[in-house]
Design an enzyme around this catalytic site. Sequence first.
Site, PDB file in Angstrom:
ATOM      1  N   HIS A 259      67.010  36.295  28.601  1.00 40.89           N
ATOM      2  CA  HIS A 259      66.324  37.551  28.894  1.00 40.89           C
ATOM      3  C   HIS A 259      65.644  38.081  27.640  1.00 40.89           C
ATOM      4  CE1 HIS A 259      66.520  42.087  29.983  1.00 40.89           C
ATOM      5  NE2 HIS A 259      65.343  41.570  30.273  1.00 40.89           N
TER       6      HIS A 259
ATOM      7  N   ASN B 170      70.547  46.653  30.244  1.00 41.85           N
ATOM      8  CA  ASN B 170      70.212  47.426  31.440  1.00 41.85           C
ATOM      9  C   ASN B 170      71.436  48.056  32.086  1.00 41.85           C
ATOM     10  OD1 ASN B 170      67.531  46.892  31.116  1.00 41.85           O
ATOM     11  ND2 ASN B 170      67.391  45.329  32.693  1.00 41.85           N
TER      12      ASN B 170
ATOM     13  N   GLU C  79      69.025  38.217  25.486  1.00 41.66           N
ATOM     14  CA  GLU C  79      70.333  38.143  26.138  1.00 41.66           C
ATOM     15  C   GLU C  79      70.495  36.740  26.715  1.00 41.66           C
ATOM     16  OE1 GLU C  79      71.398  42.638  27.589  1.00 41.66           O
ATOM     17  OE2 GLU C  79      69.902  41.573  28.776  1.00 41.66           O
TER      18      GLU C  79
ATOM     19  N   SER D 108      65.891  39.903  34.468  1.00 39.00           N
ATOM     20  CA  SER D 108      66.572  41.027  33.822  1.00 39.00           C
ATOM     21  C   SER D 108      67.635  41.638  34.718  1.00 39.00           C
ATOM     22  CB  SER D 108      65.556  42.112  33.456  1.00 39.00           C
ATOM     23  OG  SER D 108      64.923  42.608  34.630  1.00 39.00           O
TER      24      SER D 108
END
Length: 593
Positions: free
Chosen positions: A448, A498, A460, A427
């Site tokens: 991800h 993130n 992702e 991540s």
Amino acid sequence: MDTPLSTIAVVGLGTMGTGIAEVLALAGREVIGIDISEAAARQAVTSLEASTARAVGRGRITEQERADALARFRTYDTLQAAADAELVIEVVPETYEIKQQVFRELDAVVSATAILATGTNALSVTRLAAESQHPERVLGLHFFNPAPAMKLVEVVSSVLTAPPAVEAVTRLARELGKEPVAVGDRPGFVADGLLFGYLNQAAAMYEANYASREDIDAAMKLGCGLPMGPLALLDLIGIDTARTVLEAMYSASHDRLHAPAPVLGQLSEAGLTGRKAGRGFYTYDAPGGQDVMPDALTPSPEAAAGTGREIASVGVAGSGTMASGIAEVFAKAGYTVVLAARGQEKADLAKSRIAKSLERSVTKGRLTAEARDETLARITAAGSLDAFAEVDLAVEAVAEDLQVKQQLFATLDKVCRPGAVLATTTSSLPVIAIARATARPEDVIGMHFFNPAPAMKLVEVVRTVLTADNVHATVRTVCSKIRKHPVDCGDRAGFIVNALLFPYLNNAIKMVEEHYASLDDIDAAMKLGGGYPMGPFELLDVVGLDVSLAIEKVLHREFRDPGLAPAPLLEHLVAAGCLGRKTGRGFREYARR
């Protein structure tokens, strides 16, 4: 100021002013609607008629209540009409010049006991109050759009505001069925102060061509459970309005994260201000329309497709929650799965976790007993990566440690057959650094998944500068087969979710450090004002403060932006072992299980 605030004037009958007027009229207040535009006033009446008719149709109010509310709403084209108002709420365009003129003129019109409220979400309430002969009666009353639906109201005091005025409007907000949050006077207040920094970073991410507008919006909706993606939300708010808010925030904070992304200025200057103009980041069916129309930037299904590799069997490396969740996802989709851990016992334990998950699905009626048995039969638990010799796709889900992942990929390079796709679920770590641990970096890609993998729809897809086109095409096809939504990302820290989420969380912590607002008020503001499923501190405690700090450090190291430096309070809590729910204490305390 101890009046019941039964007669209220609303100055400015745009979308927000009309919404506030509706809330007040339905709550039994006499509402004086004021706008210099006769067309705006007529539109406000039409909107109120339509909105209340829908409410009757849905059984929320009676026909008599509708008639009474409409009778309580009268419109005028001059501020003189506010003479009898006990409270005046201005929601005119977001400029000092216009708002200051309104406050100067109101001084000569309203009674000495009337309260004057600004609906600004960006400008200084103190500076506006200074234009009044009675600054003690001026405050901010920030509703959120759409006002009838959104529960949050920020009550903003300046250093000059008299406490009785604050008490009166706070009481009114509660009587309107709203949740008032008391905040001090600084640009953006709580909700917009956190929201607009996040929106600005999303605009900058799009401008840098890091990801498409569709992928950015899908990532934040599916990865974080947000009601709208950031670029669609900017179009709804108005790109020009967002730019004004950010300019005000930057002038106060000098934080580069608040400096408006150039694309916001470019779109504003071109008149492409979002839904109201019919075009912004997206193109709409008409000015003021809601339906997004295809345009030159809309991706075609053909462009997203590509010739990939055949995938029939999948290896998942790891024994934790994420590894077992990913293995469950692939097995449910019909793939043969090898779940490998460090030792047969750990592998068997991971498979038993999947069995329990599947059983819960059967109990809840989401899965048949037959499907449960078939899914479990597709999974083979193995105590060594040697079992990956014939898999077509190997997915690692081990500890978020670069050295650990590199060692694992070096092993996969030796074990997996030529042509197998190797995927990492990292991540935050650089995928290319993991890929270079193999002799075939062209076969390596990031996938991800989000936790819990069986429930979360987002993946992702992270390609490096060396990832082969057919590997990228393969993974996108696989995501569709396992019923996940893939979004394409470049190989940089944080990817999409993130990179946008954690600076927002970090800024929330800074608000608490600065004693601007409490944990509870900030969480309430973001849930009620932004539609977030969890407040930032609730989310931080669930994610884990140690995990959050690690991601913040990665982002700061990658982008070198001072605004991304982890908040000291976060570092202190981690150092003290207060890591969130898993330790029983983080930003809040939790009962031990």
